[in-house]
Design a protein around this motif. Structure first.
Motif, PDB file in Angstrom:
ATOM      1  N   ASN A 106     -23.466   2.750   1.143  1.00 36.07           N
ATOM      2  CA  ASN A 106     -24.283   3.591   2.037  1.00 36.07           C
ATOM      3  C   ASN A 106     -25.737   3.099   2.061  1.00 36.07           C
ATOM      4  O   ASN A 106     -26.680   3.899   2.020  1.00 36.07           O
ATOM      5  N   SER A 107     -25.906   1.798   2.132  1.00 29.52           N
ATOM      6  CA  SER A 107     -27.233   1.193   1.962  1.00 29.52           C
ATOM      7  C   SER A 107     -28.114   1.356   3.200  1.00 29.52           C
ATOM      8  O   SER A 107     -27.705   1.024   4.306  1.00 29.52           O
ATOM      9  N   TRP A 108     -29.301   1.824   2.958  1.00 32.00           N
ATOM     10  CA  TRP A 108     -30.360   1.831   3.966  1.00 32.00           C
ATOM     11  C   TRP A 108     -31.662   1.973   3.208  1.00 32.00           C
ATOM     12  O   TRP A 108     -31.680   2.237   2.008  1.00 32.00           O
ATOM     13  N   TRP A 109     -32.785   1.787   3.887  1.00 29.88           N
ATOM     14  CA  TRP A 109     -34.060   1.738   3.176  1.00 29.88           C
ATOM     15  C   TRP A 109     -34.356   3.000   2.371  1.00 29.88           C
ATOM     16  O   TRP A 109     -34.939   2.936   1.285  1.00 29.88           O
ATOM     17  N   ASP A 110     -33.951   4.167   2.878  1.00 33.08           N
ATOM     18  CA  ASP A 110     -34.307   5.420   2.203  1.00 33.08           C
ATOM     19  C   ASP A 110     -33.640   5.551   0.837  1.00 33.08           C
ATOM     20  O   ASP A 110     -34.265   5.972  -0.136  1.00 33.08           O
ATOM     21  N   SER A 111     -32.376   5.150   0.748  1.00 34.34           N
ATOM     22  CA  SER A 111     -31.679   5.230  -0.541  1.00 34.34           C
ATOM     23  C   SER A 111     -32.050   4.056  -1.447  1.00 34.34           C
ATOM     24  O   SER A 111     -32.349   4.241  -2.634  1.00 34.34           O
ATOM     25  N   VAL A 112     -32.055   2.860  -0.892  1.00 33.95           N
ATOM     26  CA  VAL A 112     -32.309   1.656  -1.702  1.00 33.95           C
ATOM     27  C   VAL A 112     -33.703   1.698  -2.331  1.00 33.95           C
ATOM     28  O   VAL A 112     -33.874   1.350  -3.506  1.00 33.95           O
ATOM     29  N   ASP A 113     -34.701   2.129  -1.585  1.00 33.43           N
ATOM     30  CA  ASP A 113     -36.063   2.156  -2.117  1.00 33.43           C
ATOM     31  C   ASP A 113     -36.198   3.143  -3.268  1.00 33.43           C
ATOM     32  O   ASP A 113     -36.838   2.866  -4.286  1.00 33.43           O
ATOM     33  N   THR A 114     -35.578   4.310  -3.119  1.00 35.66           N
ATOM     34  CA  THR A 114     -35.635   5.323  -4.174  1.00 35.66           C
ATOM     35  C   THR A 114     -34.880   4.866  -5.412  1.00 35.66           C
ATOM     36  O   THR A 114     -35.363   5.009  -6.545  1.00 35.66           O
TER      37      THR A 114
END
Length: 222
Positions: A106-114
């Motif tokens: 479920n990779s996208w910037w919001d999850s990966v950055d956190t």
């Protein structure tokens, strides 16, 4: 697990189709949403967690994985929050596999950055001897999100930042045409500039970074 059942039911009850449509559109329709505003989601999550504290504490990893496998993005956020709060100070060396799974699912910037800053970053503070191996593995991966994670994991380190390591990742990925990699390089440098501005300015001036990376790195400099 009762915690997950109660959480899903509460989110469904407060769901808002109009908000859900707008949220999905903002995320380029990669995910479905209940349509909960951040404040409402956090309030519901906090209350249900409080009522099921023992269950979550005893099954942190299993609950997080099950939530992250769900369809709605709000449940993914809850999974990450559980790992951040219950994982800190309690990581096991083998949790790296779990962290990697979260980064590539479920990779996208919001999850990966956190995850990069608050989970991977914390894990490597607890197991510093694993840093070289982890960075090499993630940095050499063909998965762009793993590459991004090892550029960003030191975001909260401040004076603990290994700038040589950060520079090595910038050098390795500076020719990347990926927007999210170029942006990550600039963001990581800009963040470290709050601690050591001279070092970052010198590095940027002598390095042929992509225009976006350079712009982001020097965004707060006069």
């Amino acid at each position: 697990m009762s915690f997950i059942i109660e959480l899903e039911a509460a989110f469904q009850e407060k769901s808002n189709a109009q908000n859900a449509f707008a949220m999905a559109k903002y995320m380029r329709n990669h995910f479905s949403f209940f349509g909960l505003k951040t404040e409402d989601r956090r309030h519901i999550f906090k209350e249900i967690w409080k009522e099921n504290q023992q269950e979550v504490s005893e099954n942190t990893r299993e609950i997080a994985l099950e939530l992250f496998a769900k369809k709605q993005r709000e449940l993914h956020y809850c999974a990450i929050e559980i790992l951040i709060k219950n994982g800190k100070g309690n990581y096991k060396k083998e949790d790296l596999k779990l962290i990697e799974k979260f980064l590539i699912t479920n990779s996208w910037w919001d999850s990966v950055d956190t995850i990069s800053k608050y989970i991977l970053g914390e894990y490597l503070l607890e197991f510093p001897l694993e840093t070289k191996k982890v960075v090499e593995h993630f940095s050499n991966s063909e998965n762009m999100w793993l590459n991004r994670s090892v550029i960003l994991f030191q975001l909260g380190y401040k004076h603990k930042t290994n700038f040589d390591l950060l520079q090595s990742q910038c050098e390795k990925h500076k020719i990347s045409g990926e927007f999210f990699i170029q942006k990550a390089i600039g963001w990581a440098l800009r963040e470290y500039a709050k601690t050591n501005p001279e070092a970052v300015i010198n590095y940027v001036n002598k390095t042929n970074l992509k225009p976006l990376s350079k712009k982001e790195a020097l965004k707060n400099r006069s």
